[in-house]
Design a protein around this motif. Structure first.
Motif, short mmCIF file in Angstrom:
data_model
loop_
_atom_site.label_atom_id
_atom_site.label_comp_id
_atom_site.label_asym_id
_atom_site.label_seq_id
_atom_site.Cartn_x
_atom_site.Cartn_y
_atom_site.Cartn_z
N LYS A 32 58.14 34.94 6.69
CA LYS A 32 57.32 35.25 7.86
C LYS A 32 57.05 36.75 8.00
O LYS A 32 56.13 37.15 8.69
CB LYS A 32 57.95 34.71 9.13
CG LYS A 32 57.89 33.21 9.23
CD LYS A 32 58.44 32.73 10.54
CE LYS A 32 58.35 31.21 10.62
NZ LYS A 32 58.85 30.70 11.90
N ALA A 33 57.84 37.58 7.31
CA ALA A 33 57.65 39.03 7.38
C ALA A 33 56.54 39.50 6.44
O ALA A 33 56.07 40.63 6.55
CB ALA A 33 58.95 39.74 7.02
N ILE A 34 56.09 38.63 5.53
CA ILE A 34 55.05 38.98 4.57
C ILE A 34 53.70 38.95 5.26
O ILE A 34 53.32 37.93 5.86
CB ILE A 34 55.06 38.02 3.36
CG1 ILE A 34 56.43 38.02 2.70
CG2 ILE A 34 53.97 38.41 2.37
CD1 ILE A 34 56.63 36.90 1.69
N LYS A 35 52.97 40.04 5.21
CA LYS A 35 51.70 40.17 5.94
C LYS A 35 50.47 40.01 5.07
O LYS A 35 49.39 40.40 5.45
CB LYS A 35 51.65 41.53 6.65
CG LYS A 35 52.75 41.72 7.66
CD LYS A 35 52.65 40.67 8.74
CE LYS A 35 53.72 40.88 9.79
NZ LYS A 35 53.73 39.80 10.77
N GLU A 36 50.60 39.41 3.90
CA GLU A 36 49.47 39.17 3.01
C GLU A 36 48.72 37.91 3.46
O GLU A 36 49.28 37.04 4.11
CB GLU A 36 49.95 39.02 1.56
CG GLU A 36 50.64 40.24 1.01
CD GLU A 36 49.72 41.45 0.89
OE1 GLU A 36 48.51 41.28 0.62
OE2 GLU A 36 50.21 42.56 1.07
N GLU A 37 47.45 37.81 3.07
CA GLU A 37 46.64 36.63 3.38
C GLU A 37 47.03 35.48 2.45
O GLU A 37 47.49 35.69 1.34
CB GLU A 37 45.16 36.95 3.18
CG GLU A 37 44.62 37.97 4.17
CD GLU A 37 44.57 37.45 5.58
OE1 GLU A 37 44.25 36.25 5.78
OE2 GLU A 37 44.88 38.23 6.50
N GLY A 38 46.82 34.26 2.93
CA GLY A 38 47.05 33.08 2.11
C GLY A 38 48.53 32.71 2.01
O GLY A 38 49.31 32.99 2.91
N TYR A 39 48.88 32.08 0.89
CA TYR A 39 50.25 31.62 0.67
C TYR A 39 51.20 32.82 0.58
O TYR A 39 51.00 33.72 -0.21
CB TYR A 39 50.32 30.80 -0.63
CG TYR A 39 51.66 30.19 -0.88
CD1 TYR A 39 52.12 29.13 -0.10
CD2 TYR A 39 52.48 30.68 -1.89
CE1 TYR A 39 53.36 28.57 -0.34
CE2 TYR A 39 53.72 30.11 -2.13
CZ TYR A 39 54.15 29.06 -1.35
OH TYR A 39 55.38 28.51 -1.57
N LYS A 40 52.22 32.83 1.42
CA LYS A 40 53.12 33.97 1.52
C LYS A 40 54.33 33.80 0.61
O LYS A 40 55.20 32.98 0.89
CB LYS A 40 53.57 34.15 2.96
CG LYS A 40 52.41 34.44 3.90
CD LYS A 40 52.88 34.51 5.33
CE LYS A 40 51.77 34.57 6.30
NZ LYS A 40 50.97 35.73 6.34
N THR A 41 54.35 34.56 -0.46
CA THR A 41 55.49 34.55 -1.37
C THR A 41 55.58 35.91 -2.05
O THR A 41 54.64 36.69 -2.02
CB THR A 41 55.38 33.42 -2.41
OG1 THR A 41 56.62 33.31 -3.12
CG2 THR A 41 54.25 33.66 -3.39
N LEU A 42 56.73 36.18 -2.62
CA LEU A 42 56.95 37.40 -3.39
C LEU A 42 57.52 37.01 -4.73
O LEU A 42 58.18 35.98 -4.86
CB LEU A 42 57.93 38.32 -2.66
CG LEU A 42 57.49 38.84 -1.30
CD1 LEU A 42 58.65 39.53 -0.59
CD2 LEU A 42 56.32 39.80 -1.45
N ARG A 43 57.28 37.84 -5.73
CA ARG A 43 57.82 37.60 -7.08
C ARG A 43 58.77 38.73 -7.44
O ARG A 43 58.54 39.89 -7.06
CB ARG A 43 56.68 37.52 -8.09
CG ARG A 43 55.85 36.28 -7.92
CD ARG A 43 54.76 36.18 -8.97
NE ARG A 43 54.05 34.93 -8.89
CZ ARG A 43 53.09 34.66 -8.02
NH1 ARG A 43 52.74 35.54 -7.13
NH2 ARG A 43 52.48 33.49 -8.04
N VAL A 44 59.80 38.41 -8.18
CA VAL A 44 60.75 39.42 -8.65
C VAL A 44 59.96 40.51 -9.38
O VAL A 44 59.10 40.22 -10.20
CB VAL A 44 61.82 38.80 -9.57
CG1 VAL A 44 62.67 39.87 -10.21
CG2 VAL A 44 62.68 37.82 -8.78
#
Length: 67
Positions: A32-44
């Protein structure tokens, strides 16, 4: 804003850790802290900019953007 690198992110659990560039400490991040548009995920290995805020169990990342 601070700069860091994603060290771990589990899409199934929707959380992970970002290592800070300055002090090399790892901080908790929730999707929920990710402010990008669309599907919110991060990659290593993703480079991110973020802020720190006090959470239930200590400092955690908020307002996370890909750098």
């Amino acid at each position: 804003m601070r700069l860091g690198t994603v060290k771990q992110f589990d899409e199934g659990s929707s959380y992970g850790f970002i290592e800070d560039d300055q002090n090399h400490k790892s901080y908790f991040v929730f999707y929920k802290a990710i402010k990008e548009e669309g599907y919110k995920t991060l990659r290593v290995g993703d480079r991110v900019k973020y802020q720190l805020a006090q959470g239930k169990n200590g400092l955690q990342c908020v307002n996370v953007y890909l750098a």
